[in-house]
Design a protein around this motif. Structure first.
Motif, PDB file in Angstrom:
ATOM      1  N   HIS A 202     -46.615  16.215  66.085  1.00 43.22           N
ATOM      2  CA  HIS A 202     -45.292  15.607  66.260  1.00 43.22           C
ATOM      3  C   HIS A 202     -44.596  15.448  64.911  1.00 43.22           C
ATOM      4  CE1 HIS A 202     -47.655  13.995  69.792  1.00 43.22           C
ATOM      5  NE2 HIS A 202     -46.737  14.783  70.333  1.00 43.22           N
TER       6      HIS A 202
ATOM      7  N   VAL B 214     -42.400  17.363  63.620  1.00 42.48           N
ATOM      8  CA  VAL B 214     -42.163  18.636  62.928  1.00 42.48           C
ATOM      9  C   VAL B 214     -40.963  19.284  63.623  1.00 42.48           C
ATOM     10  CG1 VAL B 214     -43.166  20.849  62.237  1.00 42.48           C
ATOM     11  CG2 VAL B 214     -44.629  18.826  62.449  1.00 42.48           C
TER      12      VAL B 214
ATOM     13  N   ASP C 116     -63.110  32.369  54.620  1.00 43.44           N
ATOM     14  CA  ASP C 116     -64.352  32.117  53.896  1.00 43.44           C
ATOM     15  C   ASP C 116     -64.102  30.906  52.994  1.00 43.44           C
ATOM     16  OD1 ASP C 116     -66.878  32.445  52.899  1.00 43.44           O
ATOM     17  OD2 ASP C 116     -66.525  34.429  52.016  1.00 43.44           O
ATOM     18  N   SER C 117     -65.155  30.193  52.650  1.00 46.03           N
ATOM     19  CA  SER C 117     -64.987  29.009  51.794  1.00 46.03           C
ATOM     20  C   SER C 117     -65.124  29.374  50.327  1.00 46.03           C
ATOM     21  CB  SER C 117     -66.063  27.967  52.117  1.00 46.03           C
ATOM     22  OG  SER C 117     -65.813  27.426  53.377  1.00 46.03           O
ATOM     23  N   VAL C 118     -64.223  28.871  49.511  1.00 48.00           N
ATOM     24  CA  VAL C 118     -64.338  29.071  48.067  1.00 48.00           C
ATOM     25  C   VAL C 118     -65.378  28.088  47.542  1.00 48.00           C
ATOM     26  CG1 VAL C 118     -63.141  28.877  45.859  1.00 48.00           C
ATOM     27  CG2 VAL C 118     -61.988  29.918  47.834  1.00 48.00           C
TER      28      VAL C 118
ATOM     29  N   ALA D  63     -54.805  24.344  48.279  1.00 49.54           N
ATOM     30  CA  ALA D  63     -54.210  23.699  49.481  1.00 49.54           C
ATOM     31  C   ALA D  63     -55.340  23.298  50.423  1.00 49.54           C
ATOM     32  CB  ALA D  63     -53.253  24.678  50.154  1.00 49.54           C
TER      33      ALA D  63
ATOM     34  N   VAL E 221     -57.740  17.428  53.286  1.00 48.69           N
ATOM     35  CA  VAL E 221     -58.651  16.267  53.253  1.00 48.69           C
ATOM     36  C   VAL E 221     -59.627  16.324  54.425  1.00 48.69           C
ATOM     37  CG1 VAL E 221     -56.993  14.663  52.196  1.00 48.69           C
ATOM     38  CG2 VAL E 221     -57.086  14.873  54.686  1.00 48.69           C
TER      39      VAL E 221
ATOM     40  N   ASP F 135     -61.220  13.453  57.103  1.00 48.64           N
ATOM     41  CA  ASP F 135     -61.105  12.052  57.535  1.00 48.64           C
ATOM     42  C   ASP F 135     -62.491  11.535  57.875  1.00 48.64           C
ATOM     43  OD1 ASP F 135     -57.997  11.498  58.132  1.00 48.64           O
ATOM     44  OD2 ASP F 135     -58.489  13.569  58.633  1.00 48.64           O
TER      45      ASP F 135
ATOM     46  N   TRP G 170     -61.497  12.232  68.597  1.00 46.20           N
ATOM     47  CA  TRP G 170     -60.606  12.390  67.438  1.00 46.20           C
ATOM     48  C   TRP G 170     -59.524  13.438  67.716  1.00 46.20           C
ATOM     49  CZ3 TRP G 170     -58.616  10.019  63.689  1.00 46.20           C
ATOM     50  CH2 TRP G 170     -58.202  10.627  62.516  1.00 46.20           C
TER      51      TRP G 170
ATOM     52  N   VAL H 277     -50.968  21.650  46.445  1.00 47.75           N
ATOM     53  CA  VAL H 277     -49.931  21.344  47.441  1.00 47.75           C
ATOM     54  C   VAL H 277     -50.539  20.627  48.640  1.00 47.75           C
ATOM     55  CG1 VAL H 277     -48.550  23.359  46.782  1.00 47.75           C
ATOM     56  CG2 VAL H 277     -50.192  23.559  48.641  1.00 47.75           C
TER      57      VAL H 277
ATOM     58  N   ASN I 105     -51.950  17.980  51.307  1.00 46.11           N
ATOM     59  CA  ASN I 105     -52.798  16.808  51.117  1.00 46.11           C
ATOM     60  C   ASN I 105     -53.657  16.911  49.855  1.00 46.11           C
ATOM     61  OD1 ASN I 105     -53.398  16.148  54.651  1.00 46.11           O
ATOM     62  ND2 ASN I 105     -51.952  15.183  53.262  1.00 46.11           N
ATOM     63  N   ALA I 106     -53.894  18.105  49.354  1.00 48.03           N
ATOM     64  CA  ALA I 106     -54.663  18.233  48.108  1.00 48.03           C
ATOM     65  C   ALA I 106     -53.926  17.554  46.953  1.00 48.03           C
ATOM     66  CB  ALA I 106     -54.912  19.703  47.781  1.00 48.03           C
TER      67      ALA I 106
ATOM     68  N   VAL J  48     -47.303  17.357  58.095  1.00 48.92           N
ATOM     69  CA  VAL J  48     -47.098  18.813  58.165  1.00 48.92           C
ATOM     70  C   VAL J  48     -45.809  19.264  57.459  1.00 48.92           C
ATOM     71  CG1 VAL J  48     -46.697  20.759  59.740  1.00 48.92           C
ATOM     72  CG2 VAL J  48     -48.575  19.155  60.174  1.00 48.92           C
ATOM     73  N   PRO J  49     -44.646  18.623  57.735  1.00 48.06           N
ATOM     74  CA  PRO J  49     -43.432  19.118  57.070  1.00 48.06           C
ATOM     75  C   PRO J  49     -43.481  18.945  55.555  1.00 48.06           C
ATOM     76  CG  PRO J  49     -42.880  17.659  58.902  1.00 48.06           C
ATOM     77  CD  PRO J  49     -44.352  17.531  58.666  1.00 48.06           C
TER      78      PRO J  49
ATOM     79  N   ALA K 242     -46.232  18.816  53.693  1.00 44.84           N
ATOM     80  CA  ALA K 242     -47.225  19.751  53.141  1.00 44.84           C
ATOM     81  C   ALA K 242     -46.606  21.147  53.027  1.00 44.84           C
ATOM     82  CB  ALA K 242     -48.471  19.775  54.026  1.00 44.84           C
TER      83      ALA K 242
END
Ligand SMILES: Cc1cc2nc3c(=O)[nH]c(=O)nc-3n(C[C@H](O)[C@H](O)[C@H](O)COP(=O)(O)OP(=O)(O)OC[C@H]3O[C@@H](n4cnc5c(N)ncnc54)[C@H](O)[C@@H]3O)c2cc1C
Length: 292
Positions: free
Chosen positions: A2, A4, A33-35, A63, A66, A68, A80, A224, A226-227, A234-235, A237
């Motif tokens: 919501h 957005v 893939d994860s860095v 980017a 987070v 939670d 959740w 950028v 949440n990082a 969302v908007p 970010a």
């Protein structure tokens, strides 16, 4: 999802698949893939993924968002994003007139009950995780018609799918339609930590420090969403990503133009052309996936 504009109520998974399609349509490469490691090199950065892919870049934008962390209460994680949410700005309006439970995990978390008060006359704030709460806070909550439940919450009650209440330690259940939890935000900022960027204090603890364009303290490293900002939705970010993309591109173009100007100056002076050309190929291509 919501709040957005033009996408109210849209599925976040659909937003992600829209993004994949649009990035690929402009020749972007997406690697699922994860860095694991990120390090500075003589001319930029090198990233290594869990599956061993190596990518290099002149600049990087982190980017990573987070995680939670919810309190250990049976059934909470399973609900959740459905019966259990956290953000009044995202799900407050949709809770209008419903029985709202606020599961405070700290004295500061009590504030969420005040934020939601305008949406419902039926709000219970569960304070078992923070007892004893300051008497002044309790009095103000009660003065605003918010019920304070001090008994510990042990589990989430459902009808098999939908959340219907919170179970208390004494075996009773308080019926609620939606629970606003108070998770701890943990930044997934390992790439930024590996590069040693500066951090700054925020209401949720130390966080990567950025300037308004998303620059961190390490040249060529940007952050950028949440990082960079624990409060980004969302908007915000997405907007920070666009702001950073513009600023970064401006830097790349300026670097390329300066290198070209230096070569022109060198050529017109008649000296041998030994100006560094590390920055080429120019501008657009910054990532070189190896074997990917
Ligand atoms: C339950 C819930 C409901 C929400 N509802 C709303 C809403 O209604 N409206 C709204 O605007 N906002 C909402 N939000 C907030 C919204 O999800 C965030 O604001 C937004 O996702 C932030 O975007 P981001 O790109 O910064 O991070 P994210 O969307 O979290 O994306 C980060 C990505 O980076 C990946 N990643 C992390 N580390 C690595 C690594 N080392 N290597 C590779 N990839 C990595 C992660 O897996 C993830 O895919 C909600 C959040 C939650 C939890």
């Amino acid at each position: 999802m919501h709040g957005v504009l033009s996408r109210d109520g849209y599925s976040p998974l659909d937003l992600v698949s829209d993004g994949y399609r649009e990035v690929r349509a402009v020749d972007g490469v997406i690697v699922n893939d994860s860095v694991m490691t990120t390090r500075a090199t003589s001319d930029g950065f090198e990233l290594v993924t869990e599956q061993g892919m190596v990518a290099t870049a002149r600049h990087i934008i982190v980017a990573t968002g987070v995680r939670d962390e919810l309190p250990e209460i049976r059934g909470l994680v399973e609900q959740w994003g459905r019966g259990v949410v956290s953000c009044p700005y995202c799900d407050g309006y949709e809770s209008t007139g419903r029985r709202i439970g606020v599961l405070a995990a700290s004295v500061a978390g009590l504030h969420k009950a005040h934020m939601l008060r305008s949406y419902s006359d039926d709000i219970t704030v569960f304070t078992g995780l923070v007892e004893p709460i300051p008497e002044a806070d309790r009095a103000v909550l009660e003065e605003r018609g918010i019920l304070v439940e001090t008994r510990a919450v042990t589990h989430v009650v459902t009808d098999g799918h939908t959340l219907t209440g919170l179970g208390l330690a004494d075996g009773t259940t308080t019926p609620v339609d939606v629970v606003f939890a108070d998770p701890s935000l943990v930044a997934l900022d390992e790439p930024l930590r590996q590069l040693g960027v500066d951090r700054t204090n925020t209401p949720v603890g130390p966080w990567t420090a950025v300037d308004p364009a998303g620059r961190t303290s390490v040249k060529g490293v940007w952050a950028v969403g949440n990082a960079a900002n624990p409060a980004a939705l969302v908007p915000t970010a997405a907007g920070s990503g666009a702001t950073t993309a513009q600023a970064l591109n401006a830097e790349l173009v300026a670097t390329d133009v300066a290198a070209a100007a230096a070569r022109v100056a060198q050529a017109s002076s008649g000296a041998p052309n030994n100006v560094l050309t590390d920055d080429e190929p120019e501008t657009a291509g910054s990532t070189v996936p190896a074997g990917g």
